[in-house]
Motif scaffolding. Structure first.
Motif, mmCIF file in Angstrom:
data_model
loop_
_atom_site.group_PDB
_atom_site.id
_atom_site.type_symbol
_atom_site.label_atom_id
_atom_site.label_comp_id
_atom_site.label_asym_id
_atom_site.label_seq_id
_atom_site.Cartn_x
_atom_site.Cartn_y
_atom_site.Cartn_z
ATOM 1 N N ALA A 189 0.345 -1.330 0.066
ATOM 2 C CA ALA A 189 0.140 0.524 -0.036
ATOM 3 C C ALA A 189 1.109 1.437 -0.014
ATOM 4 C CB ALA A 189 -0.826 0.216 0.706
ATOM 5 N N PRO A 190 1.317 1.735 -0.860
ATOM 6 C CA PRO A 190 1.694 3.135 -0.916
ATOM 7 C C PRO A 190 1.557 3.880 -0.337
ATOM 8 C CG PRO A 190 0.635 2.410 -2.939
ATOM 9 C CD PRO A 190 0.284 1.684 -2.494
ATOM 10 N N PRO A 191 2.251 4.593 0.481
ATOM 11 C CA PRO A 191 1.865 5.956 1.510
ATOM 12 C C PRO A 191 1.135 6.660 0.296
ATOM 13 C CG PRO A 191 4.373 5.830 1.263
ATOM 14 C CD PRO A 191 3.808 4.736 0.277
ATOM 15 N N SER A 192 0.103 7.748 0.892
ATOM 16 C CA SER A 192 -0.193 8.634 -0.276
ATOM 17 C C SER A 192 0.418 9.896 0.110
ATOM 18 C CB SER A 192 -1.840 9.066 0.986
ATOM 19 O OG SER A 192 -1.101 9.688 1.083
ATOM 20 N N ASP A 193 0.114 10.893 -0.957
ATOM 21 C CA ASP A 193 1.248 12.431 -0.641
ATOM 22 C C ASP A 193 0.580 12.477 0.096
ATOM 23 O OD1 ASP A 193 1.942 11.557 -3.501
ATOM 24 O OD2 ASP A 193 0.827 12.861 -4.515
ATOM 25 N N PHE A 194 -0.122 12.695 1.287
ATOM 26 C CA PHE A 194 -0.605 13.421 2.332
ATOM 27 C C PHE A 194 0.183 12.637 3.967
ATOM 28 C CE2 PHE A 194 -2.659 15.922 5.461
ATOM 29 C CZ PHE A 194 -2.375 16.670 5.214
ATOM 30 N N ALA A 195 -0.062 11.222 3.409
ATOM 31 C CA ALA A 195 0.777 10.253 4.668
ATOM 32 C C ALA A 195 1.386 10.701 5.453
ATOM 33 C CB ALA A 195 1.218 8.827 4.494
ATOM 34 N N PHE A 196 2.984 12.022 4.834
ATOM 35 C CA PHE A 196 3.505 12.674 5.656
ATOM 36 C C PHE A 196 3.056 13.077 7.205
ATOM 37 C CE2 PHE A 196 2.344 16.210 3.363
ATOM 38 C CZ PHE A 196 2.458 17.009 4.163
ATOM 39 N N ALA A 197 2.269 13.261 7.040
ATOM 40 C CA ALA A 197 1.211 14.130 8.453
ATOM 41 C C ALA A 197 0.811 13.327 9.343
ATOM 42 C CB ALA A 197 0.260 15.166 8.041
#
Lengths: 239, 417
Positions: free
Chosen positions: B82-90
């Motif tokens: 499951a790739p991290p979403s572009d906002f997963a850093f938050a």
């Protein structure tokens, strides 16, 4: 003619205690009225009702003929208030304090006007850019008075204004207050400094356990006040 | 007039060293939180990219030299993720406690999914310092420290009445004074988030929603601080009361909710699924082949004519009992899945009682790192595994001749998100 300040049968009850009981007086324009009394006599509470911080339990308080309860902001805009400990900000200079409080009062003043006011209260030039935490009480009081001058309000309320000042500072302060009154400002001061009050005020009122027990013209103070004032202060232990 | 009030309070704030310290700390913490998140996402992406390459090479290597469909299926592993979403850093959210990558093969699937219920168990103890944690749990404390004594400190300095009398009304004093602090805090928290969103390529809408969540949370806590600080008490009493409230809303309420939800929604252990399936598969070796093929054919009637097992070992029987192992575990898997979703739904309702939980969950949802997203990934793995079976069974059951060229058409895992 409407008096700038009027207490009309003013009563104040706080937490079941009667603080003020049917107090009535007026202060005319350009007059200095001093309320004398011991600790707990209700002096500061009287000032706070004029500022709308305490709501009368009975009677009314009027500023320029308008009940404070009906428009407290209007009343406050007409009044400069000088509390007992001139509580300006210690981490700011005199200039910064004046700038902040004038802005707070929605009053604009030029640097020249500010300097003129500080000159008038005799605050040393070299002290003006220093933080107030290094000031003596008298210097802080002077800064607060300069603020009151700059606000140019028609009414000045003073709470124990000479408490903690040295005799020279007290004399300077009295001169300044008299000058303000001569300029048309109406001044109500509360104090327990009997002799200071009699020296500066046009009239002196005596508060005893929340009751106004007497009001005397200052020219009679030498004889009358000594007896009446002592009677008023004698009650303070019981309060 | 209002702008003038704000300008005055900004000047005032610029001289308040205590407030400036807390604001600077907020900025530093925000930078640290988003940096951790961006680094973690980058590492996860690198891991995925490396594993995709290695997986392809490894599979090619494993398939080389195979001579039948069963062996080819047995030795070929397939990387799912499951790739991290572009906002997963938050908000790393459930990615810290739920697997986001599995390497599966044609064997019984559920054991492969539930091999480890929890990864990164250490995070279960300390938690991760990401932006969601900062916004949900730390920011309320910073806000309390910035606002709790606005009035009380002035009261204890005997300045309160003087200030209000000079201002004329409380509104023109306390509101701009508090708003400047709240706005300063929001800005210093959000600027690093916005920059990180730009770097990570997060969508503007998601960033806007995240901004809304932070601002909303600040507004709720501001209201709480405002109500408490109206009490005429000393600054220390107010601070103690507010910290107590924070403890209640950020720690006690979520902990109690969790305990109640878990008690009301018992969940089977992932290990139980693993055990049930493995036992089913292992037992099949000793059972008559009919015992495996019958339940298999019930669910896969299309292979009925090939269900006769003639030799001692046949790959189709082997894969049939792998499938039956999954079938046997299916009710438990469904129970597990539904209970997790039910717990998540109830936790969502309970979060309405705790601004902290609410913010954390809202961020996880935006970041696609919530429980629902992680369950969706498991479902994707199941779908992919079904594709693998759909590819192999038509070759294996009719016992078609082995043709390695056909393996080029092996399904490749493609994440939906």
């Amino acid at each position: 003619m409407t008096s700038p300040l009027e207490a009309r049968s003013l009563s104040l009850v706080r937490e079941g205690n009667t603080v003020l009981d049917d107090v009535s007086f007026t202060v005319a324009q350009g007059e200095i009225f001093a309320l004398l009394g011991g600790n707990g006599a209700g002096k500061s509470s009287t000032l706070l009702t004029f500022l709308g911080f305490l709501e009368p339990s009975g009677g009314d308080i009027l500023v320029n003929g308008t009940s404070v309860g009906s428009d407290v902001a209007l009343a406050r805009s007409a009044i400069a208030y000088l509390p007992e400990a001139a509580a300006l900000y210690g981490h700011m200079t005199a200039y910064e304090n004046l700038d902040y409080f004038l802005d707070l009062a929605d009053k604009l003043a030029s640097q020249a006007e500010i300097d003129a006011a500080l000159e008038r209260v005799a605050l040393l030039v070299e002290a003006r850019s220093r933080r107030l935490q290094s000031y003596s009480k008298g210097m802080r009081q002077k800064t607060a008075i300069a603020l009151a001058l700059l606000r140019e309000t028609p009414i000045l309320l003073l709470d124990e204004p000479t408490s903690g000042l040295d005799p020279i500072a007290i004399d300077e302060f009295h001169d300044l207050v008299k000058a303000l009154a001569e300029g048309g400002q109406t001044i109500l001061m509360v104090t327990h400094d009997v002799y200071g009050a009699c020296q500066v005020a046009d009239r002196v009122g005596l508060l005893r356990r929340g009751k106004l027990v007497g009001s005397f013209a200052a020219e009679n103070n030498k004889r009358i006040n000594t007896e009446a004032v002592h009677a008023a202060f004698a009650e303070r232990e019981a309060v | 007039m209002m702008l003038r009030n704000f300008a005055r309070e900004i000047r005032f704030l610029s001289k308040d060293r205590g407030a400036l310290f807390w604001l600077a700390l907020s900025f530093i913490l925000s930078v640290i939180a988003v940096s951790f998140g961006v680094t973690e996402v980058r590492e996860q992406r690198e891991t995925i990219a490396n594993l995709i390459e290695e997986d392809a090479a490894d599979r090619a290597n494993a398939l080389e030299g195979q001579e039948d469909w069963g062996s080819a299926a047995y030795y070929a592993f397939h990387f799912t993720y499951a790739p991290p979403s572009d906002f997963a850093f938050a908000a790393m959210g459930q990615r810290d406690s739920t697997p986001w990558k599995h390497r599966v093969r044609m064997l019984a699937l559920e054991a492969q999914i539930h091999e480890a219920d929890t990864r990164n168990a250490d995070f279960g103890l300390v938690g991760r310092f990401d932006f969601a944690f900062l916004a949900a749990s730390v920011v309320p404390l910073l806000l309390i420290l910035l606002l709790y004594d606005l009035r009380a400190s002035e009261r204890s300095a005997s300045r309160h009445d003087f200030l209000v009398a000079t201002a004329g009304s409380s509104l023109s004093l306390w509101f701009p004074r508090a708003l400047v602090r709240v706005a300063g805090l929001a800005l210093l928290l959000l600027v690093p988030l916005w920059v990180a969103s730009l770097i990570a390529g997060a969508s503007g809408m998601v960033t806007l929603q995240a901004t809304g969540i932070v601002v909303g949370a600040l507004a709720v806590w501001w209201l709480i601080v405002e109500l408490v600080s109206r009490i005429k008490a000393s600054p220390s009493v107010l601070l103690t009361s507010l910290i107590g409230l924070w403890l209640a809303l950020a720690i006690v309420v979520p902990a109690l909710s969790k305990a109640v939800i878990e008690t009301n929604n018992p969940i089977p252990d992932g290990g139980e699924i693993l055990l049930l399936q493995r036992e089913t598969v292992n037992d099949a070796w000793d059972l008559p082949k009919e015992a495996t093929m019958k339940p298999f054919i019930e669910t896969h009637p299309e292979w009925r004519e090939y269900a006769e097992i003639e030799e001692g070992f046949e790959w189709k029987w082997y894969y049939a009992f792998q499938q039956v192992g999954d079938q046997k575990a299916a009710p438990l898997v469904e129970q597990y899945r539904e209970a997790r979703l039910r717990r998540d739904r109830q936790a969502g309702i309970a979060a309405l009682l705790s601004p902290t939980s609410f913010v954390e969950r809202a961020f996880e949802k935006l970041a696609g790192t919530d429980a629902v997203s992680m369950i969706a990934y498991e479902d994707e793995v199941r779908d992919f595994h079904a594709e693998l079976r759909a590819f192999h069974y038509p070759l294996m059951f009719p016992e078609k001749d082995y043709d390695s060229g056909l393996l080029a058409e092996l399904p490749l895992y493609k994440p939906e998100s």
